[in-house]
Design a protein around this motif. Structure first.
Motif: not given
Lengths: 396, 396
Positions: A40-41, A135-137, A143-144
């Motif tokens: 969501d962000r 940097t992660d997402e 994500l899933l």
């Protein structure tokens, strides 16, 4: 009688879809996601400090500055601040937002702090100790994926993106039916020719592990009662899981009753041991499936794991992963039957080693409690050597 | 800072005993037996037919008789009958009691039945197809020992011996405490510098898998509130499981507060990554234990599995089994720290192969959801070769 491979394929050809439902986050553990989960962000949502220390502007380091006036302290949960000048620094805690005008974090261990001044004892690298926004997402990234099993770690991700309610695959409504006049309740003292119910309770416990709470039903060995009770059960449940009543004996009325009730037999009897008299049928229009297992404990337990669990996983859209083990002693296959042999398993140097349990055949409940699962031994004539890799079916 | 091995040993030296409690059979799944379970009678309790067929006296076979008058039909659940003469037989179903005067069962497939007479088509062996009374277990024998984990198969054994109620090890009462002013509830929209709670919900889900439903508590980063709330929690719970608030930052009040409340620090900071600022303490007299994990998700999740689960198993009297995996690519250890590296695992020919996940460090929640667990990489200088066997810590 059909082969095990054939029976297995046919069971998996008759999966059902039970649709979706929405559950609250903490009720979703162990279920299967039926929606893609998006960020969501950005993750992290801001440039986040990964150390406790001081935040500085690298331009100051380039100018040779090694001692900074401390302007203040930033902790996690504080809105973003601004470093007023590159001759100053801000103390910053792990998880806090990197201040504007700062771009490098030096951990306390590499500073000396005295009287509101911080001296650095080691030259930093520009941009160090910052977990950069996104940097992660990136916001909007998946994500899933739908079909993911909801583990404890998945719960963490769902919480992070604010999924208070989660869309999951609905589970089948299951009725576990025991039959057999020899069976009495667990709180009764059986007469010499009677035994207490155990299969249906084992199945109850196994189903609870996959988040299904079945209804338990016992039916007496009487043709008309069986028909009436099965009819009622079929109207209320998606899946009937029976134990007992499918061997060739005179008092085994189940297959006939199911046939009368419009459940089409897919097969009856499989070239396997234990679990040979397994009956499997479906009612396609009404989306019903019947697993009718033989009455003895080991047969029922083996067939539940061999057939039902892969069927359930496939029905829920989850990949069925095969597990394998290494045999620790030679085993003689059966010339005609696939064998499911009870084993204990042990880790040795990254390998899972299976040791067969010398049980007393399919009636031996106690050996089942000691087993970690079953190895699958295909029919054949030649002894299978110690060290051979076989499919392993882990017990619940 | 202590080594991982030292920290692990110290945690396991501080196990607690929560006593016993009695639960109903179907509530006992997943718990640990706290009583030995004995056979309340022989298993099987009578000479039990393992086939559908006819029961005969072998003396008749010895006399050369191959055709028998059928006296009646015996099904499971009928009291024991008597074969009146060795020229007759009784039809018998699987699970039925062997009649007196009979000692051999011939399955239908080896007979031809016509007009109440059964002819045998194959000479039987004396005593065949009978599961003899007491051959699995003798009355009074210990079937399951104290300390056994109650699986679905164990439920079957407990049911068989009439254990309507089961004495199990009591589980600890656990309070999962989150701290950190940056945390908001999952149904809130966080401001740019805030994030939603996730650790405590992950821990909730993981604890539910071991049958513990924890209480969740959030405490603001305020020294006096932390002290007051922790004091209350310690009076009500056996175990506090905290996340956040134990690094070296200025706003990390937890270790001081715990010290004030009489929780003796066993250690703080372990030479490991992630999870280094782990704080562990005990209050021996009052039987309290505090696991205080660092605030980032991967650290908390790793430490829960690395320390808490073995501690719980040992506290409940269950053997802790080590699992190992085989590395699929070289890995560089850290010269000073034990690493817990997130991996996916895959079965290949009876071996479990671990592939490391390229996550973004300890803040990366999403990579955690993809991981099957952690490999334990001891500190060292030399690259660890592909194919090396390492300890594997499976994720819940």
């Amino acid at each position: 009688m059909i082969s095990f491979d054939d029976a297995f394929d046919r069971v998996l050809q008759h999966t059902l879809d039970f649709g979706d439902e929405t559950v609250t986050l903490l009720k979703s553990t162990g279920r299967v996601l039926s929606e893609d989960i998006k960020a969501d962000r950005d993750f992290p949502p801001f440039n986040r400090s990964t150390k406790d220390g001081i935040a500085v502007a690298f331009t100051a380091i380039e100018k040779g500055i090694t001692r900074f006036k401390i302007e203040g302290v930033l902790s996690a949960g504080m809105p973003q601040q601004t470093l007023s000048t590159d001759t100053n620094c801000l103390e910053i805690m792990t998880g806090a937002v990197l201040p504007e005008q700062a771009d490098t974090i030096i951990m306390y261990e590499e500073t000396e702090i005295k009287d509101s001044w911080a001296s650095i004892t080691k030259t930093p690298k520009k941009g160090q100790n910052i977990h950069r926004q996104g940097t992660d997402e990136r916001e909007g990234a998946i994500l899933l994926e739908k079909g993911t099993e909801i583990t404890a770690a998945v719960i963490g991700v769902l919480a992070s993106v604010g999924k208070k309610d989660v869309i999951v695959k609905k589970l089948p409504k299951i009725c576990v039916v025991s039959t057999g006049n020899e069976l009495v309740e667990i709180d009764e003292t059986p007469l010499p020719h009677q035994i207490r119910k155990s299969n249906s309770l084992s199945l109850y416990a196994a189903l609870e592990k996959v988040k299904i709470t079945p209804t338990l039903l016992h039916i007496a060995d009487d043709k008309s009662i069986i028909e009436k009770e099965l009819e009622q059960a079929l109207s209320k449940f998606d899946v009937l899981m029976l134990s007992g009543g499918v061997s060739k004996g005179k008092f085994d009325f189940i297959p006939d009753a199911l046939d009368k009730l419009g459940i089409a037999k897919v097969f009856h009897r499989v070239a396997q041991r234990p679990g040979k008299p397994f009956w499997f049928g479906v009612q396609k229009e009404k989306q019903k499936v019947v697993f009718s297992f033989p009455g003895n404990p080991v047969s029922t337990f083996a067939n539940y794991h061999v057939y039902f669990l892969p069927w359930l996983k496939k029905s829920l859209g989850v990949e069925v992963k095969k597990q394998s083990v290494i045999l620790d002693e030679p085993i003689q296959p059966h010339p005609l039957l696939t064998l499911f042999v009870q084993v204990t398993s042990q880790w040795h140097e990254g390998e899972l080693i299976a040791k067969t349990i010398k049980g007393n055949g399919s009636g031996d409940l106690v050996s089942l409690a000691l087993a970690d699962g079953f190895i699958c031994v295909a029919q054949g004539d030649k002894e299978i050597a110690s060290g051979t890799v076989l499919d392993f079916i882990k017990a619940s």
